[in-house]
Enzyme design. Sequence first.
Site, PDB file in Angstrom:
ATOM      1  N   GLN A  28     -18.865  -6.360  -1.887  1.00  0.00           N
ATOM      2  CA  GLN A  28     -19.752  -5.325  -1.367  1.00  0.00           C
ATOM      3  C   GLN A  28     -21.055  -5.241  -2.158  1.00  0.00           C
ATOM      4  OE1 GLN A  28     -19.637  -3.409   1.332  1.00  0.00           O
ATOM      5  NE2 GLN A  28     -17.663  -4.185   2.029  1.00  0.00           N
ATOM      6  N   SER A  51     -20.592 -10.318 -17.659  1.00  0.00           N
ATOM      7  CA  SER A  51     -20.199 -10.508 -16.265  1.00  0.00           C
ATOM      8  C   SER A  51     -20.594 -11.891 -15.744  1.00  0.00           C
ATOM      9  CB  SER A  51     -20.857  -9.451 -15.382  1.00  0.00           C
ATOM     10  OG  SER A  51     -20.632  -9.747 -14.010  1.00  0.00           O
ATOM     11  N   ASP A  83     -11.549   0.195  -7.880  1.00  0.00           N
ATOM     12  CA  ASP A  83     -11.156   1.584  -8.111  1.00  0.00           C
ATOM     13  C   ASP A  83     -10.603   1.810  -9.510  1.00  0.00           C
ATOM     14  OD1 ASP A  83     -11.862   2.468  -5.568  1.00  0.00           O
ATOM     15  OD2 ASP A  83      -9.890   2.048  -4.716  1.00  0.00           O
ATOM     16  N   GLN A  86     -13.307   2.171 -12.332  1.00  0.00           N
ATOM     17  CA  GLN A  86     -14.441   3.090 -12.187  1.00  0.00           C
ATOM     18  C   GLN A  86     -14.446   4.225 -13.202  1.00  0.00           C
ATOM     19  OE1 GLN A  86     -15.128   4.462  -8.173  1.00  0.00           O
ATOM     20  NE2 GLN A  86     -15.122   2.392  -7.330  1.00  0.00           N
ATOM     21  N   HIS A 108     -15.940   3.860  -1.506  1.00  0.00           N
ATOM     22  CA  HIS A 108     -14.572   4.293  -1.192  1.00  0.00           C
ATOM     23  C   HIS A 108     -14.346   5.601  -1.944  1.00  0.00           C
ATOM     24  CE1 HIS A 108     -10.354   4.370  -0.408  1.00  0.00           C
ATOM     25  NE2 HIS A 108      -9.942   3.830  -1.544  1.00  0.00           N
ATOM     26  N   ASP A 191      -7.747   5.259   4.770  1.00  0.00           N
ATOM     27  CA  ASP A 191      -7.948   3.902   4.281  1.00  0.00           C
ATOM     28  C   ASP A 191      -6.699   3.400   3.567  1.00  0.00           C
ATOM     29  OD1 ASP A 191     -10.054   1.722   3.823  1.00  0.00           O
ATOM     30  OD2 ASP A 191      -9.344   2.073   1.788  1.00  0.00           O
ATOM     31  N   GLU A 195      -4.175   0.358   4.955  1.00  0.00           N
ATOM     32  CA  GLU A 195      -3.891  -0.811   4.124  1.00  0.00           C
ATOM     33  C   GLU A 195      -2.398  -0.995   3.905  1.00  0.00           C
ATOM     34  OE1 GLU A 195      -7.993  -0.450   1.418  1.00  0.00           O
ATOM     35  OE2 GLU A 195      -6.068   0.283   0.651  1.00  0.00           O
ATOM     36  N   GLU A 227       4.149 -20.203  14.160  1.00  0.00           N
ATOM     37  CA  GLU A 227       4.480 -19.128  15.097  1.00  0.00           C
ATOM     38  C   GLU A 227       4.278 -17.732  14.510  1.00  0.00           C
ATOM     39  OE1 GLU A 227       4.926 -19.472  18.164  1.00  0.00           O
ATOM     40  OE2 GLU A 227       5.194 -21.638  18.274  1.00  0.00           O
TER      41      GLU A 227
END
Length: 333
Positions: A28, A51, A83, A86, A108, A191, A195, A227
């Site tokens: 994102q 990073s 998440d 954060q 989110h 959400d 999921e 299948e």
Amino acid sequence: MGNIYYEKEADLKHIQGKTISIIGYGSQGHAHARNLHDSGMTVMVGLRKESPFWKRAEEDGLKVVTVAEAAKASDIIMILIPDDKQRAMYENDIAPHLKDGAAIAFGHGFNIHFGQVVPPETCDVFMVAPKGPGHLVRRTFESGAGVPCLMAIHQDATGKAKDIALAYAKGIGGTRAGVLETSFREETETDLFGEQVVLCGGVTELIRAGFDTLVEAGYNPDLAYFECLHELKLIVDLIYEGGIGNMRYSISTTAAYGDVSRGPRIITDETRKEMKKILGEIQSGRFAREFILENQANRPVFNALLKKDADHLIEQVGERLRSMMPFVGKKLQ
């Protein structure tokens, strides 16, 4: 039903002249940053010094700084890291440097809804959540279209949070497809439910159960893979394009009859009761607490479950069959 907003109802003037920081440059993050930049906004990317995305963001023509530097310089801070990362990053690198009147944004609602991130009352807090992966957000924007978004306002300190959120959504292309107004609670709980019960948990367990049933009955694992897994994309594409009715119209009469007559024997009343139980765990915060504690303990159960599923026969069969189909498995940028 929530309001849906389009291009004419959003104005980029509400974010023009403001510095927007995108924290994170994954799926994102890269799409938000590049789309806003191409919309003429002042954008920087906030990353850890080590990073691996630092160089990539610079090569994409964006200014890259540390998260703390981004927080100091920004009027709008969009947090797009996982998440479970954060809370620590917010407390260590963002909160100490926030300006009064700044806006904190999320893709989110998990950390706001479950109280893991608690912004000061002097800040706007909003969410703009594209309903599609980042590569699609970027690709559709470049083609002149967009991906639908959810928008929510948690805190309106300036009285302009909604205008800013809609402008942000327009900057990433969301208003081209429609921006549905919701709440942090509704987005988070639906959400997580989607999921766990359908899109990820429900689908993957159904695939493996079907595969196992055929293999245990003596059928060729390769045939069982085709299948129960490979053909799933064909069915999902038909549903995506025109709903369940479109799928039933497009498949054979035999398949459609099997669908409507046998499907309810798989998704039984007992399954529906378990779905309600899972929803209750989400609503009560039980799942959030479990997930937070699992990450604090360095993911022992999570890692064990991932390892168990990675060792399943369907993964071995699939890897071999996909290697013989060069059109499958193309990496998404």
